[in-house]
Design a protein around this motif. Structure first.
Motif, mmCIF file in Angstrom:
data_model
loop_
_atom_site.group_PDB
_atom_site.id
_atom_site.type_symbol
_atom_site.label_atom_id
_atom_site.label_comp_id
_atom_site.label_asym_id
_atom_site.label_seq_id
_atom_site.Cartn_x
_atom_site.Cartn_y
_atom_site.Cartn_z
ATOM 1 N N GLY A 56 -39.355 49.417 84.978
ATOM 2 C CA GLY A 56 -40.676 49.539 85.235
ATOM 3 C C GLY A 56 -40.329 49.262 86.818
ATOM 4 N N ALA A 57 -39.569 48.362 87.610
ATOM 5 C CA ALA A 57 -39.861 48.664 89.135
ATOM 6 C C ALA A 57 -39.378 49.130 89.468
ATOM 7 C CB ALA A 57 -39.127 46.676 89.321
ATOM 8 N N LEU A 58 -38.070 48.958 89.656
ATOM 9 C CA LEU A 58 -36.533 49.791 89.930
ATOM 10 C C LEU A 58 -36.376 51.693 89.088
ATOM 11 C CD1 LEU A 58 -33.181 48.032 90.398
ATOM 12 C CD2 LEU A 58 -34.633 48.834 91.937
ATOM 13 N N GLY A 59 -36.578 51.360 88.213
ATOM 14 C CA GLY A 59 -37.162 52.782 87.796
ATOM 15 C C GLY A 59 -38.050 53.969 87.977
ATOM 16 N N GLY A 60 -39.172 53.006 87.654
ATOM 17 C CA GLY A 60 -41.308 53.605 88.228
ATOM 18 C C GLY A 60 -40.767 54.016 89.531
ATOM 19 N N SER A 61 -40.239 53.440 90.419
ATOM 20 C CA SER A 61 -40.274 54.065 91.995
ATOM 21 C C SER A 61 -39.491 54.908 92.479
ATOM 22 C CB SER A 61 -40.219 52.828 93.267
ATOM 23 O OG SER A 61 -38.466 51.937 92.306
ATOM 24 N N ASP A 79 -31.762 64.336 96.443
ATOM 25 C CA ASP A 79 -30.710 64.473 96.224
ATOM 26 C C ASP A 79 -30.320 62.728 96.979
ATOM 27 O OD1 ASP A 79 -30.923 66.665 95.037
ATOM 28 O OD2 ASP A 79 -30.044 67.683 96.294
ATOM 29 N N ALA A 80 -30.719 62.633 97.819
ATOM 30 C CA ALA A 80 -30.384 61.494 98.862
ATOM 31 C C ALA A 80 -31.596 60.057 97.838
ATOM 32 C CB ALA A 80 -31.158 61.014 100.495
ATOM 33 N N LEU A 81 -31.776 60.357 97.104
ATOM 34 C CA LEU A 81 -33.064 59.491 97.068
ATOM 35 C C LEU A 81 -32.095 58.782 95.878
ATOM 36 C CD1 LEU A 81 -36.744 60.293 97.171
ATOM 37 C CD2 LEU A 81 -35.604 58.095 98.296
ATOM 38 N N VAL A 82 -31.513 59.584 94.387
ATOM 39 C CA VAL A 82 -31.241 59.269 93.243
ATOM 40 C C VAL A 82 -29.699 59.230 94.195
ATOM 41 C CG1 VAL A 82 -29.754 61.093 91.500
ATOM 42 C CG2 VAL A 82 -31.808 61.646 92.530
ATOM 43 N N LEU A 83 -28.866 59.378 94.983
ATOM 44 C CA LEU A 83 -27.798 59.056 95.493
ATOM 45 C C LEU A 83 -27.581 57.314 95.455
ATOM 46 C CD1 LEU A 83 -25.894 61.496 97.378
ATOM 47 C CD2 LEU A 83 -25.292 60.816 94.970
ATOM 48 N N HIS A 84 -28.881 56.984 96.962
ATOM 49 C CA HIS A 84 -29.669 55.727 97.193
ATOM 50 C C HIS A 84 -30.108 54.907 95.583
ATOM 51 C CE1 HIS A 84 -30.332 57.177 100.562
ATOM 52 N NE2 HIS A 84 -29.765 55.780 101.296
ATOM 53 N N ALA A 85 -30.904 55.141 95.003
ATOM 54 C CA ALA A 85 -30.955 54.524 93.753
ATOM 55 C C ALA A 85 -30.288 54.423 92.580
ATOM 56 C CB ALA A 85 -31.932 55.801 92.856
ATOM 57 N N ILE A 86 -28.881 55.202 92.932
ATOM 58 C CA ILE A 86 -27.332 54.609 91.544
ATOM 59 C C ILE A 86 -27.030 53.383 92.583
ATOM 60 C CG2 ILE A 86 -25.289 55.232 91.710
ATOM 61 C CD1 ILE A 86 -26.164 58.591 91.259
ATOM 62 N N ALA A 87 -26.609 53.281 93.884
ATOM 63 C CA ALA A 87 -26.640 52.194 94.988
ATOM 64 C C ALA A 87 -27.207 51.042 94.500
ATOM 65 C CB ALA A 87 -26.013 52.780 95.847
#
Length: 133
Positions: A56-61, A79-87
């Motif tokens: 919910g929180a992390l996945g939705g944002s 692409d940058a958001l995806v890398l930051h999301a993984i981190a």
């Protein structure tokens, strides 16, 4: 209606799979006895907290931010958001696991766990956190 069904069926399938996995897991744990079921009941709130926070929180944002970047035609930002999301997800997951690995006894004890139920909860919690990583 056809569009709604087409958009909804993947979510329905994953919810069915998750509910089935929980039911099957409970079935097998029940065969281990009441202490194992009580341990599962102690660990369940932590597992649900982690699941709802990540989905919910992390996945939705994360989904929202990537969708906005892609909608604006900013592929590099997405692409940058995806890398930051993984981190962020890895850090969050390790922090949550560390919290329960280090303080699980105190947390489950405060929730009412004691004796063999508490020991089984610690074992179940450790196996759940390693399986979900």
């Amino acid at each position: 209606m056809p569009l709604l069904i087409r958009l909804a069926w993947p979510n329905v399938l994953i919810m069915l799979a998750q509910a089935s996995a929980g039911l099957i897991e409970t079935f097998f744990v029940a065969k281990l006895g009441s202490a194992a079921l009580a341990a599962m009941a102690l660990v369940f709130p932590a597992v649900m907290l982690m699941t709802t926070l990540s989905a919910g929180a992390l996945g939705g944002s994360i989904s929202s931010a990537v969708a906005r970047a892609l909608g604006a035609g900013r592929q590099a930002a997405a692409d940058a958001l995806v890398l930051h999301a993984i981190a962020v997800s890895l850090a969050f997951g390790f922090a949550f696991a560390a919290l329960f690995l280090l303080f699980g006894r105190q947390i489950y004890g405060a929730m009412g766990g004691s004796g063999p139920e508490l020991e089984a909860a610690l074992i179940y919690s450790k196996s759940s956190s390693s399986a979900r990583r």
